[in-house]
Design an enzyme around this catalytic site. Structure first.
Site, PDB file in Angstrom:
ATOM      1  N   TYR A 153       0.842  -1.217   0.000  1.00 20.93           N
ATOM      2  CA  TYR A 153       0.000   0.000   0.000  1.00 20.93           C
ATOM      3  C   TYR A 153       0.874   1.264   0.000  1.00 20.93           C
ATOM      4  CZ  TYR A 153      -3.896   3.035   1.528  1.00 20.93           C
ATOM      5  OH  TYR A 153      -4.853   4.020   1.626  1.00 20.93           O
ATOM      6  N   LYS A 157       1.004   4.209  -2.847  1.00 23.43           N
ATOM      7  CA  LYS A 157       0.630   5.600  -2.561  1.00 23.43           C
ATOM      8  C   LYS A 157       1.806   6.562  -2.773  1.00 23.43           C
ATOM      9  CE  LYS A 157      -3.694   4.792  -1.630  1.00 23.43           C
ATOM     10  NZ  LYS A 157      -4.755   5.313  -2.497  1.00 23.43           N
TER      11      LYS A 157
HETATM   12  N1  LIG Z   1     -10.210   5.683   4.718  1.00 20.30           N
HETATM   13  C1  LIG Z   1      -8.976   6.036   5.002  1.00 20.30           C
HETATM   14  O1  LIG Z   1      -8.588   6.127   6.177  1.00 20.30           O
HETATM   15  C2  LIG Z   1      -8.009   6.391   3.913  1.00 20.30           C
HETATM   16  C3  LIG Z   1      -6.784   6.961   4.275  1.00 20.30           C
HETATM   17  C4  LIG Z   1      -5.874   7.294   3.276  1.00 20.30           C
HETATM   18  C5  LIG Z   1      -6.168   7.067   1.952  1.00 20.30           C
HETATM   19  N2  LIG Z   1      -7.385   6.500   1.627  1.00 20.30           N
HETATM   20  C6  LIG Z   1      -7.619   6.278   0.209  1.00 20.30           C
HETATM   21  O2  LIG Z   1      -8.844   6.879  -0.164  1.00 20.30           O
HETATM   22  C7  LIG Z   1      -9.434   6.133  -1.229  1.00 20.30           C
HETATM   23  C8  LIG Z   1     -10.872   5.784  -0.874  1.00 20.30           C
HETATM   24  O3  LIG Z   1     -10.860   5.011   0.312  1.00 20.30           O
HETATM   25  P1  LIG Z   1     -12.182   4.724   1.179  1.00 20.30           P
HETATM   26  O4  LIG Z   1     -11.739   4.720   2.586  1.00 20.30           O
HETATM   27  O5  LIG Z   1     -13.294   5.597   0.748  1.00 20.30           O
HETATM   28  O6  LIG Z   1     -12.455   3.206   0.732  1.00 20.30           O
HETATM   29  P2  LIG Z   1     -13.842   2.369   0.656  1.00 20.30           P
HETATM   30  O7  LIG Z   1     -13.406   0.937   0.709  1.00 20.30           O
HETATM   31  O8  LIG Z   1     -14.815   2.876   1.645  1.00 20.30           O
HETATM   32  O9  LIG Z   1     -14.353   2.709  -0.806  1.00 20.30           O
HETATM   33  C9  LIG Z   1     -13.595   2.357  -1.940  1.00 20.30           C
HETATM   34  C10 LIG Z   1     -14.491   2.228  -3.156  1.00 20.30           C
HETATM   35  O10 LIG Z   1     -13.667   1.822  -4.259  1.00 20.30           O
HETATM   36  C11 LIG Z   1     -14.308   0.763  -4.952  1.00 20.30           C
HETATM   37  N3  LIG Z   1     -13.312  -0.084  -5.601  1.00 20.30           N
HETATM   38  C12 LIG Z   1     -12.459  -0.954  -5.018  1.00 20.30           C
HETATM   39  N4  LIG Z   1     -11.711  -1.576  -5.947  1.00 20.30           N
HETATM   40  C13 LIG Z   1     -12.108  -1.092  -7.144  1.00 20.30           C
HETATM   41  C14 LIG Z   1     -11.702  -1.340  -8.469  1.00 20.30           C
HETATM   42  N5  LIG Z   1     -10.762  -2.254  -8.757  1.00 20.30           N
HETATM   43  N6  LIG Z   1     -12.301  -0.654  -9.475  1.00 20.30           N
HETATM   44  C15 LIG Z   1     -13.288   0.254  -9.197  1.00 20.30           C
HETATM   45  N7  LIG Z   1     -13.704   0.522  -7.953  1.00 20.30           N
HETATM   46  C16 LIG Z   1     -13.124  -0.145  -6.938  1.00 20.30           C
HETATM   47  C17 LIG Z   1     -15.075   0.002  -3.873  1.00 20.30           C
HETATM   48  O11 LIG Z   1     -16.134  -0.783  -4.441  1.00 20.30           O
HETATM   49  C18 LIG Z   1     -15.576   1.140  -2.996  1.00 20.30           C
HETATM   50  O12 LIG Z   1     -16.827   1.641  -3.421  1.00 20.30           O
HETATM   51  C19 LIG Z   1      -8.529   4.919  -1.440  1.00 20.30           C
HETATM   52  O13 LIG Z   1      -7.632   5.169  -2.503  1.00 20.30           O
HETATM   53  C20 LIG Z   1      -7.770   4.819  -0.144  1.00 20.30           C
HETATM   54  O14 LIG Z   1      -6.523   4.170  -0.297  1.00 20.30           O
HETATM   55  C21 LIG Z   1      -8.305   6.167   2.571  1.00 20.30           C
END
Ligand SMILES: NC(=O)c1ccc[n+]([C@@H]2O[C@H](COP(=O)([O-])OP(=O)(O)OC[C@H]3O[C@@H](n4cnc5c(N)ncnc54)[C@H](O)[C@@H]3O)[C@@H](O)[C@H]2O)c1
Length: 250
Positions: A153, A157
Site C-alpha cells: 500500500y 501511494k
Molecule cells: N479511509 C482512510 O482512512 C483512507 C486513508 C488514506 C487514503 N485513503 C484512500 O482513499 C481512497 C478511498 O478510500 P475509502 O476509505 O473511501 O475506501 P472504501 O473501501 O470505503 O471505498 C472504496 C471504493 O472503491 C471501490 N473499488 C475498489 N476496488 C475497485 C476497483 N478495482 N475498481 C473500481 N472501484 C473499486 C469500492 O467498491 C468502494 O466503493 C482509497 O484510494 C484509499 O486508499 C483512505
C-alpha cells in the site's frame, strides 16, 4: 459555484471518500460520472448527484483493467460529452508483514491503487489536451511516508506522488493541473477493516484529536479541482489532522 458546468469522473465513488467527493463536486455545480466495481453503490451515488440537480452517469468496471477503463471513459464521454476533472480515488489495502505477504497481494494493491490511476489518466488526457483544460487529482495516503505491514500500500501511494509530479511536468503546457491529496485516517468501510487498537493509536497521534470525515478529504479535492487552484500543480496536500507531523509524543 466553484466547478460550475464542469464534468467530473470519480473512481471508486460508490461509497466512502469517493462518494463524498462526487457529492461535493455536484454541490458546486459539476456533472459527475461515478465509477465503481460495485453497480448498486455506484447507482446510489449517481441518484444522490441527480437529487442535487446535476447530471450523473455510472461507469461500472475495474480500474485495474486497461480495456475496461477505455470502454468506461468512451461511454462516459458519450453520455456527458467530455471529462474536465478526473479524481483517481479507487483503492484497497491488503495489509501483511513482508513474511506473510504473497506476490499476488503486492501485485493486486499496485494494480488497483497505482495502475488504476494511470489507466484513467492515459484515457482521459487526450481530450483534456485538445480542450487545453484539465484537473487531475490522485488520492494518495499519509501511508506514502511508510507504514508497517503496508509495503504494498505504501509503495502504491508513494508511487502516485511520483506519478503526480511527473505528469504535472508533462501536462502543464496543456493547462492540465495534476495534484494529489494524501488523507490520514478517515472513517470509511476501508478503515473499519483495521483493528480498534490501530484506530486508537492513530487517534492518539493526531494533533486535531479526531478521525477524519470523508467530507474533509472531499473539500481538499474540490479546491484542487477548481480554478481557485489553477496555479498549483505537482503538489501533494496531506489532509490528516496533523498526524504526518510526527506527533507521537503528544
Ligand atoms: N479511509 C482512510 O482512512 C483512507 C486513508 C488514506 C487514503 N485513503 C484512500 O482513499 C481512497 C478511498 O478510500 P475509502 O476509505 O473511501 O475506501 P472504501 O473501501 O470505503 O471505498 C472504496 C471504493 O472503491 C471501490 N473499488 C475498489 N476496488 C475497485 C476497483 N478495482 N475498481 C473500481 N472501484 C473499486 C469500492 O467498491 C468502494 O466503493 C482509497 O484510494 C484509499 O486508499 C483512505
Amino acid at each position: 459555484m466553484r466547478v460550475a458546468e464542469k464534468v467530473a469522473l470519480v473512481t471508486g465513488a460508490g461509497k466512502g471518500i469517493g462518494e463524498a467527493i462526487a457529492l461535493r463536486l455536484a454541490d458546486e455545480g459539476a456533472d459527475v460520472v461515478i465509477n465503481d466495481i460495485d453497480r448498486a453503490s455506484a447507482e446510489a451515488t449517481a441518484e444522490a448527484v441527480r437529487a442535487k440537480g446535476r447530471r450523473a452517469a455510472v461507469a461500472i468496471g475495474d480500474v485495474s483493467k486497461f480495456d475496461e477503463v477505455q470502454t468506461m471513459v468512451e461511454g462516459a464521454i458519450g453520455k456527458l460529452g467530455r471529462i474536465d476533472i478526473l479524481v483517481n480515488n479507487a483503492g484497497i489495502f491488503i495489509d501483511k508483514s513482508i513474511f506473510r505477504m504473497e506476490p499476488r497481494d503486492f501485485e493486486r494493491v499496485l494494480q488497483i491503487n497505482l495502475f488504476g490511476a494511470w489507466n484513467f489518466i492515459k484515457c482521459v488526457v487526450p481530450g483534456m489536451r485538445e480542450r487545453r483544460y484539465g484537473k487531475i487529482v490522485n488520492i494518495s495516503s499519509r501511508a506514502m511516508l511508510g507504514n508497517p505491514g503496508q509495503s504494498n500500500y505504501s509503495a502504491s501511494k508513494a508511487g502516485l506522488v511520483g506519478m503526480t509530479r511527473a505528469l504535472a511536468l508533462e501536462l502543464g503546457k496543456f493547462n492540465i493541473n495534476v495534484n494529489a491529496v494524501a488523507p490520514g485516517a478517515v472513517m470509511t468501510d476501508l478503515l473499519r477493516q483495521t483493528s480498534e487498537e490501530n484506530i486508537q493509536r492513530m487517534l492518539a497521534n493526531t494533533p486535531l484529536g479526531r478521525i477524519g470525515d470523508p467530507v474533509d478529504i472531499a473539500n481538499a479535492v474540490l479546491f484542487l479541482a477548481s480554478d481557485e487552484a489553477s496555479y498549483i500543480t505537482g503538489q501533494t496536500l496531506i489532509v490528516c489532522g496533523g498526524r504526518s507531523l510526527g506527533a507521537s509524543n503528544l
